[in-house]
Design an enzyme around this catalytic site. Sequence first.
Site, mmCIF file in Angstrom:
data_model
loop_
_atom_site.group_PDB
_atom_site.id
_atom_site.type_symbol
_atom_site.label_atom_id
_atom_site.label_comp_id
_atom_site.label_asym_id
_atom_site.label_seq_id
_atom_site.Cartn_x
_atom_site.Cartn_y
_atom_site.Cartn_z
ATOM 1 N N LYS A 22 44.112 40.418 66.249
ATOM 2 C CA LYS A 22 42.741 40.017 66.589
ATOM 3 C C LYS A 22 42.004 41.165 67.267
ATOM 4 O O LYS A 22 40.898 41.528 66.881
ATOM 5 C CB LYS A 22 42.776 38.802 67.532
ATOM 6 C CG LYS A 22 41.449 38.497 68.191
ATOM 7 C CD LYS A 22 41.546 37.316 69.139
ATOM 8 C CE LYS A 22 41.916 37.646 70.553
ATOM 9 N NZ LYS A 22 40.856 38.220 71.392
ATOM 10 N N ASN A 23 42.629 41.728 68.305
ATOM 11 C CA ASN A 23 41.916 42.725 69.099
ATOM 12 C C ASN A 23 41.674 44.015 68.321
ATOM 13 O O ASN A 23 40.697 44.726 68.598
ATOM 14 C CB ASN A 23 42.672 43.024 70.400
ATOM 15 C CG ASN A 23 42.557 41.867 71.374
ATOM 16 O OD1 ASN A 23 41.779 40.936 71.159
ATOM 17 N ND2 ASN A 23 43.330 41.917 72.457
ATOM 18 N N CYS A 118 36.324 34.909 77.771
ATOM 19 C CA CYS A 118 37.252 34.095 78.547
ATOM 20 C C CYS A 118 36.823 34.053 80.010
ATOM 21 O O CYS A 118 36.324 35.041 80.541
ATOM 22 C CB CYS A 118 38.651 34.703 78.497
ATOM 23 S SG CYS A 118 39.631 34.181 77.101
ATOM 24 N N ARG A 123 35.168 40.910 85.074
ATOM 25 C CA ARG A 123 35.164 41.677 83.830
ATOM 26 C C ARG A 123 33.811 42.320 83.481
ATOM 27 O O ARG A 123 33.151 41.944 82.520
ATOM 28 C CB ARG A 123 35.669 40.820 82.678
ATOM 29 C CG ARG A 123 37.014 40.216 82.976
ATOM 30 C CD ARG A 123 37.550 39.436 81.807
ATOM 31 N NE ARG A 123 38.240 40.282 80.860
ATOM 32 C CZ ARG A 123 38.539 39.899 79.621
ATOM 33 N NH1 ARG A 123 38.188 38.748 79.178
ATOM 34 N NH2 ARG A 123 39.195 40.724 78.829
ATOM 35 N N ASP A 309 48.189 40.225 78.288
ATOM 36 C CA ASP A 309 48.009 39.138 77.320
ATOM 37 C C ASP A 309 49.306 38.392 77.005
ATOM 38 O O ASP A 309 49.292 37.414 76.255
ATOM 39 C CB ASP A 309 47.391 39.668 76.020
ATOM 40 C CG ASP A 309 45.913 40.001 76.191
ATOM 41 O OD1 ASP A 309 45.330 39.651 77.223
ATOM 42 O OD2 ASP A 309 45.342 40.620 75.270
ATOM 43 N N ARG A 401 40.648 30.798 68.977
ATOM 44 C CA ARG A 401 40.071 32.140 69.060
ATOM 45 C C ARG A 401 41.105 33.196 68.687
ATOM 46 O O ARG A 401 40.740 34.262 68.201
ATOM 47 C CB ARG A 401 39.571 32.426 70.485
ATOM 48 C CG ARG A 401 38.385 31.597 70.894
ATOM 49 C CD ARG A 401 37.853 32.063 72.235
ATOM 50 N NE ARG A 401 37.850 33.519 72.274
ATOM 51 C CZ ARG A 401 38.064 34.260 73.356
ATOM 52 N NH1 ARG A 401 38.276 33.686 74.506
ATOM 53 N NH2 ARG A 401 38.052 35.562 73.303
HETATM 54 C C1 UD1 Z 1 41.043 44.044 75.965
HETATM 55 C C2 UD1 Z 1 41.575 42.915 75.151
HETATM 56 C C3 UD1 Z 1 42.119 41.816 76.062
HETATM 57 C C4 UD1 Z 1 43.136 42.378 77.035
HETATM 58 C C5 UD1 Z 1 42.561 43.559 77.786
HETATM 59 C C6 UD1 Z 1 43.579 44.274 78.662
HETATM 60 C C7 UD1 Z 1 40.113 42.985 73.210
HETATM 61 C C8 UD1 Z 1 39.059 42.321 72.412
HETATM 62 N N1 UD1 Z 1 40.492 42.364 74.330
HETATM 63 O O1 UD1 Z 1 39.952 43.535 76.724
HETATM 64 O O2 UD1 Z 1 42.740 40.829 75.231
HETATM 65 O O3 UD1 Z 1 43.490 41.382 77.987
HETATM 66 O O4 UD1 Z 1 42.075 44.539 76.835
HETATM 67 O O5 UD1 Z 1 44.652 44.708 77.918
HETATM 68 O O6 UD1 Z 1 40.648 44.009 72.816
HETATM 69 N N2 UD1 Z 1 36.791 46.835 83.432
HETATM 70 C C9 UD1 Z 1 35.793 47.248 84.269
HETATM 71 N N3 UD1 Z 1 34.651 47.744 83.712
HETATM 72 C C10 UD1 Z 1 34.500 47.862 82.365
HETATM 73 C C11 UD1 Z 1 35.535 47.452 81.515
HETATM 74 C C12 UD1 Z 1 36.677 46.932 82.085
HETATM 75 O O7 UD1 Z 1 35.906 47.149 85.494
HETATM 76 O O8 UD1 Z 1 33.459 48.339 81.924
HETATM 77 C C13 UD1 Z 1 38.035 46.271 84.006
HETATM 78 C C14 UD1 Z 1 38.273 44.831 83.575
HETATM 79 O O9 UD1 Z 1 37.602 43.925 84.407
HETATM 80 C C15 UD1 Z 1 39.777 44.741 83.672
HETATM 81 C C16 UD1 Z 1 40.259 46.157 83.306
HETATM 82 O O10 UD1 Z 1 39.119 46.988 83.469
HETATM 83 O O11 UD1 Z 1 40.153 44.479 84.993
HETATM 84 C C17 UD1 Z 1 40.796 46.325 81.930
HETATM 85 O O12 UD1 Z 1 39.889 45.751 81.009
HETATM 86 P P1 UD1 Z 1 39.734 46.287 79.517
HETATM 87 O O13 UD1 Z 1 40.917 47.131 79.170
HETATM 88 O O14 UD1 Z 1 38.394 46.880 79.359
HETATM 89 O O15 UD1 Z 1 39.801 44.956 78.713
HETATM 90 P P2 UD1 Z 1 38.942 44.532 77.431
HETATM 91 O O16 UD1 Z 1 38.717 45.709 76.556
HETATM 92 O O17 UD1 Z 1 37.777 43.726 77.847
#
Ligand code: UD1
Length: 427
Positions: A22-23, A118, A123, A309, A401
């Site tokens: 999915k991701n 979610c 986030r 995850d 999802r």
């Molecule tokens: C992706 C995955 C999700 C997984 C996560 C961590 C997808 C669609 N989703 O989510 O399933 O749980 O990686 O492996 O690929 N953060 C910030 N600022 C930002 C972006 C992130 O502070 O601009 C923080 C987030 O709140 C979190 C951490 O960084 O605490 C990691 O998040 P991130 O790796 O960005 O997760 P996603 O890409 O949203």
Amino acid sequence: MDQIIVRGGGALHGEIPIAGAKNACLTLMPLTLLTDQPLTLTNAPRLSDIRTMTSLLQSLGSEVVSLQDGQVLAMSSHDLTSQKADYDIVRKMRASILVLGPLLARYGHAVVSLPGGCAIGARPVDLHLKSLEAMGAELDLRDGYVFAKAPAGGLRGAAHGFPIVSVGATENALMAAALAQGTTVLKNVAREPEIVDLAQCLRRMGARIEGEGTSTMTIEGVTQLNGATHPVVTDRIELGTYMLAPAICGGEVECLGGRIDLVATFCEKLDEAGVDVVETERGLKVSRKNGRIRAVDVVTEPFPGFPTDLQAQMMALMCTADGTSVLEERIVENRFMHAPELTRMGARIEVHGGHATVHGVEKLRGAPVMATDLRASVGLILAGLAAEGETIVGRVYHLDRGYEKVVRKLRGVGARIERIKEVTSDE
Ligand code: UD1
């Protein structure tokens, strides 16, 4: 709203096919926005998040045709009609922010709603925005939207280091850098298999990228990208989830398409806990070694660490382990909402901030529980498979999802599980 009913107790035997990730698919789909030529993804999973991304791309004017029962996505963004990603679609899924980098890189401007997704933690998307700013983008945040503009002549290559590892921010920056002028060096990038898959697809499209799978990536911008056909990498989270099913219930299950390199740290923990994982020609065969599962401690970390995850599902395993385990969540805030639900099933769990202490019990008991997010919901199903009696999982739309045909796949290995339409009091 549908519910899933699980009757626990029996060992599982057979095979489960693992879908495309999915991701990975959610970040590969926006690549269509970077080219006027066709992009085709094979091995796509059939999930509501993929349908949400399809609607988002279609709202921008992309053609997205789903073939072979959804396993092939044929996309074309020859003439986009809009560079605006509306709140109505974006709010359903955080990954919608991934259209920002590609739109900005190809068109020089984009308007994208700030995302929902979610209900786990705050986030933010600041890391996505900072990397685009480093490439010269001007960003204005108002009315819940990001208004983004590239400099005249387009985004410019830049050296940019991420203060913390972010999967999505790495993806957005990588897609934007592919069409930026000059060289971009991204440091402290995510190393997840989904990032490697994205870089490989971009390379098939003519992008010049080095270093995927390491913490520094170098991208030489090109003036245009071509179409390509690309198979989506195996879903390591779906893989890990189904590997836990025989670990919890006993029996032996072969996860077709599974690869150790996708789940190496997770497999080390399974080994410590007393679960056998054997590589076969077709995937990974999993069975429980003799005796009760042993308690193991887990810390979630960016890849190649233990994935956040899989934390909820691992907690389900630990609930009936021999001894006490500590699960530490370092990636996502507030990601223990499954703990009180598991407690309803007889688990003994204490949560303090980012730590959950699980005291293993001999048996869980079935109970009505509520899915709170995507991975929590499947954790509850796993717990239900191990419990005595009947577990009813509500709010299963979370599950749709991210898990295709979950009931069919588990029934295929002998699980007693069914999906029923919920009867509401006014029906
Ligand atoms: C992706 C995955 C999700 C997984 C996560 C961590 C997808 C669609 N989703 O989510 O399933 O749980 O990686 O492996 O690929 N953060 C910030 N600022 C930002 C972006 C992130 O502070 O601009 C923080 C987030 O709140 C979190 C951490 O960084 O605490 C990691 O998040 P991130 O790796 O960005 O997760 P996603 O890409 O949203």
